[in-house]
Design an enzyme around this catalytic site. Structure first.
Site, short mmCIF file in Angstrom:
data_model
loop_
_atom_site.label_atom_id
_atom_site.label_comp_id
_atom_site.label_asym_id
_atom_site.label_seq_id
_atom_site.Cartn_x
_atom_site.Cartn_y
_atom_site.Cartn_z
N ASP A 1 0.85 -1.26 -0.13
CA ASP A 1 -0.03 -0.14 -0.10
C ASP A 1 0.91 1.20 0.01
O ASP A 1 1.64 1.67 1.01
CB ASP A 1 -0.93 0.04 1.25
CG ASP A 1 -1.86 1.00 1.20
OD1 ASP A 1 -1.72 2.17 0.65
OD2 ASP A 1 -2.92 1.17 1.82
N ALA B 1 -12.95 -5.70 -4.43
CA ALA B 1 -12.54 -4.38 -4.07
C ALA B 1 -13.76 -3.44 -4.88
O ALA B 1 -14.76 -3.16 -4.40
CB ALA B 1 -11.37 -3.82 -4.53
N ASP C 1 -16.30 -10.40 -7.17
CA ASP C 1 -17.67 -10.22 -6.56
C ASP C 1 -18.07 -8.59 -7.20
O ASP C 1 -18.94 -8.17 -6.89
CB ASP C 1 -17.43 -10.11 -4.69
CG ASP C 1 -18.52 -9.40 -4.15
OD1 ASP C 1 -19.66 -10.31 -4.48
OD2 ASP C 1 -18.71 -8.59 -3.47
N GLU D 1 -22.36 -3.62 -13.56
CA GLU D 1 -23.26 -4.41 -12.73
C GLU D 1 -24.65 -3.90 -12.77
O GLU D 1 -24.96 -2.74 -13.30
CB GLU D 1 -22.92 -4.16 -10.92
CG GLU D 1 -21.46 -4.76 -10.93
CD GLU D 1 -21.05 -4.43 -9.49
OE1 GLU D 1 -21.75 -3.95 -8.77
OE2 GLU D 1 -20.10 -5.04 -9.01
N HIS E 1 -21.84 -8.76 -5.96
CA HIS E 1 -21.24 -7.51 -5.16
C HIS E 1 -22.12 -7.76 -3.72
O HIS E 1 -22.58 -6.81 -3.30
CB HIS E 1 -21.84 -6.31 -5.84
CG HIS E 1 -20.91 -5.18 -5.45
ND1 HIS E 1 -20.71 -4.11 -6.26
CD2 HIS E 1 -20.51 -5.01 -4.34
CE1 HIS E 1 -19.94 -3.32 -5.73
NE2 HIS E 1 -19.87 -3.62 -4.58
N LEU E 2 -21.88 -8.75 -3.01
CA LEU E 2 -22.31 -8.83 -1.62
C LEU E 2 -21.18 -9.26 -0.71
O LEU E 2 -21.52 -9.75 0.33
CB LEU E 2 -23.40 -9.83 -1.61
CG LEU E 2 -22.92 -11.38 -2.06
CD1 LEU E 2 -22.37 -12.30 -1.51
CD2 LEU E 2 -24.54 -11.99 -2.59
N ALA F 1 -19.62 -7.73 1.58
CA ALA F 1 -19.72 -7.33 2.91
C ALA F 1 -21.02 -7.37 3.43
O ALA F 1 -21.52 -7.25 4.67
CB ALA F 1 -19.60 -5.71 2.74
#
Length: 172
Positions: free
Chosen positions: A14, A74, A99, A104, A123-124, A126
């Protein structure tokens, strides 16, 4: 910590983090190419910004060891989807868990839906009880803070002074 519990060596890159040791068992790797060359499993955790759009393309995927696995939770647009499919089809990558996608929801004919080496989710990432509670509480705390004239409660929350431009604001 979870990866280390499975005997995995955890490395991270990072460029925005201050120098020094990383929290937990992770080891710092100074450059993205060095990280990629050492990653048998690459898990991406970064925002989509101009500097990160297309960050992982054919050249970057080629740096991963043969048989590597990509876990992409991400943001869509960080990974070049055509390059990812090519790396999977060639056998250079053995698997991908994806994801997030550039567009989308994922179209019915999109090859990620039926690729034998892809686990695609809608896209799930979380979407866990803890994640949903955290998002709901954080949103509520931020709304209360903004209505009281303060910055949002969540560090790093995006605040657009004066509100969103008309073309981006939801229709009311």
């Amino acid at each position: 910590r979870l990866a280390a519990a499975f005997g995995m060596r955890v490395i991270a890159h990072d460029p925005l983090l201050p120098t020094g040791p990383l929290p937990g068992p992770a080891e710092r790797v100074e450059t993205l190419p060095d990280l990629l060359r050492q990653s048998e499993v690459l898990s991406l955790h970064l925002p989509l910004e101009p500097a990160t759009r297309g960050l992982i393309g054919a050249a970057e995927l080629a740096l991963l060891p043969k048989g590597a696995i990509l876990v992409h939770t991400a943001r869509g647009g960080i990974v070049d989807q055509d390059a990812l499919l090519a790396a999977l089809d060639s056998g250079h990558l053995s698997w991908a868990g994806v994801d997030v996608f550039a567009k989308e929801p994922l179209e019915a004919e999109n090859p990620f839906r039926s690729h034998p080496r892809v686990v695609a989710t809608p896209h799930l990432a979380a979407n866990t009880p803890r994640g949903a509670t955290g998002m709901a509480c954080g949103a509520a705390e931020s709304i209360i803070a903004v209505l009281a004239g303060r910055l949002p409660a969540l560090e790093g929350a995006v605040v657009v002074p004066g509100g969103l431009p008309a073309e981006l604001a939801p229709a009311v």
